[in-house]
Design a protein around this motif. Structure first.
Motif, PDB file in Angstrom:
ATOM      1  N   UNK A  71     -10.384   7.209  -5.418  1.00  0.00           N
ATOM      2  CA  UNK A  71      -9.187   6.532  -4.893  1.00  0.00           C
ATOM      3  C   UNK A  71      -8.429   7.444  -3.933  1.00  0.00           C
ATOM      4  N   UNK A  72      -9.186   8.103  -3.039  1.00  0.00           N
ATOM      5  CA  UNK A  72      -8.600   9.064  -2.100  1.00  0.00           C
ATOM      6  C   UNK A  72      -8.169   8.425  -0.790  1.00  0.00           C
ATOM      7  N   UNK A  73      -8.487   7.147  -0.627  1.00  0.00           N
ATOM      8  CA  UNK A  73      -8.144   6.472   0.621  1.00  0.00           C
ATOM      9  C   UNK A  73      -6.667   6.104   0.670  1.00  0.00           C
ATOM     10  N   UNK A  74      -6.173   5.795   1.864  1.00  0.00           N
ATOM     11  CA  UNK A  74      -4.772   5.394   2.019  1.00  0.00           C
ATOM     12  C   UNK A  74      -4.532   4.060   1.326  1.00  0.00           C
ATOM     13  N   UNK A  75      -3.316   3.842   0.805  1.00  0.00           N
ATOM     14  CA  UNK A  75      -2.996   2.559   0.174  1.00  0.00           C
ATOM     15  C   UNK A  75      -3.267   1.395   1.121  1.00  0.00           C
ATOM     16  N   UNK A  76      -3.825   0.332   0.568  1.00  0.00           N
ATOM     17  CA  UNK A  76      -4.099  -0.849   1.373  1.00  0.00           C
ATOM     18  C   UNK A  76      -5.495  -0.905   1.961  1.00  0.00           C
ATOM     19  N   UNK A  77      -6.215   0.231   1.950  1.00  0.00           N
ATOM     20  CA  UNK A  77      -7.591   0.239   2.464  1.00  0.00           C
ATOM     21  C   UNK A  77      -8.443  -0.726   1.652  1.00  0.00           C
TER      22      UNK A  77
END
Length: 317
Positions: free
Chosen positions: A54-60
């Protein structure tokens, strides 16, 4: 005087109209920049770890594809902005006139794809498969491995009975002896390994089997900052995974839905650091593309060098 006043009014009105038109023209790009980054990934590919942590930006948003050719179709359909594939899919996509740019790659992963056979068949080299049924996914990374294997053994594609099957269809065909060999990549490779299965040959010395990051030209224009942020996270997560292999297995195995020992075996040979795209990588892809053209596996010559975009290379070196 009246003429001058009227002309000034017309010019003012025209200027207002042009400014309004420009503002409206900017709206789609501005709106797109506010939309989430849509990522296409394959099971086990480098992006899977980013998703699992879950290292991606929020909303990805994440979209799972069974193979590279399916992912490039996702780019064509406008369903995703960025995705990761093997060596051959970008070339088949370019031949199919799909518009994309290549913004990153990985270090070579030659041990991550191989030719599998049943140990009981007694095959000792790829040349033993002359006249036999060989399964692979058309347009995927293993398609180039097949080309190199044929050249290395002095055979042509007419010397084997090629069965173009997706992994979900190839596995039961291999297990039930409906095909004699299966050319496949990890983690399907690792999942198929058991006491009765033999690795006839892998891509070592034949194909680099790199991963490539593809992005749509529209996303490059409208979501450049989001792409940069995502690549930064991707680099950090990849470096962490290589430095912490045991933890990586524990995180990825549940994400992939496979046992930890299988995940560990696949990751040990297939997980490699990211690498910057460069003209030299473009030359490497062009050589592969020219090989497919010479064998008439794609309809004509394609220019892969023009697909290389180095604007994010500083993040991947």
């Amino acid at each position: 005087m009246r003429l001058r006043t009227a002309l000034a009014g017309v010019l003012l009105l025209l200027g207002t109209t042009l400014m309004a038109g420009c503002a409206k023209g900017d709206e789609p790009a501005a709106a797109a920049a506010d939309e989430p980054l849509r990522v296409g990934y394959q099971r086990f590919g480098g992006l899977s770890l980013v998703k699992a942590r879950k290292a991606e930006a929020p909303g990805t948003t994440w979209n799972l594809f069974e193979s590279g050719p399916a992912l490039t179709e996702g780019i064509k359909a406008g369903a995703i902005d960025i995705g990761q594939v093997g060596e051959a899919p970008p070339i088949f996509a370019a031949a199919g006139r799909i518009d994309f740019r290549i913004i990153g790659t990985s270090q070579p992963v030659p041990k991550g794809e191989a030719v599998l056979v049943k140990a009981s068949r007694g095959y000792t080299s790829f040349k033993d498969l002359k006249g036999k049924k060989v399964a692979l996914n058309k347009g995927s990374n293993v398609n180039w491995l097949l080309v190199k294997l044929l050249a290395a053994t002095g055979m042509t594609i007419k010397d084997i009975d090629v069965q173009y099957l997706k992994p979900a269809d190839a596995r039961p065909a291999f297990d039930n002896d409906q095909v004699d060999a299966w050319i496949i990549w990890d983690p399907y490779f690792a999942l198929a390994e058991n006491a009765g299965v033999k690795v006839l040959v892998d891509a070592t010395g034949l194909a680099n089997n790199r991963e490539y990051l593809l992005v749509s030209p529209q996303a490059l224009k409208s979501k450049s900052a989001k792409i940069r942020e995502f690549l930064k996270a991707y680099r950090e997560v990849t470096d962490w995974g290589i430095a912490n292999p045991a933890e990586r297995v524990k995180i990825l195995a549940p994400e992939l839905g496979i046992p930890e020992d299988v995940a560990g075996r696949a990751l040990q040979r297939s997980a490699q650091p990211l690498a910057a795209i460069s003209p030299q990588i473009g030359d490497e892809l062009q050589q592969i593309a020219d090989g497919f053209t010479d064998l008439q596996l794609i309809p004509g010559k394609v220019d892969m060098r023009s697909r290389v975009d180095e604007q994010y290379s500083d993040l991947l070196r």
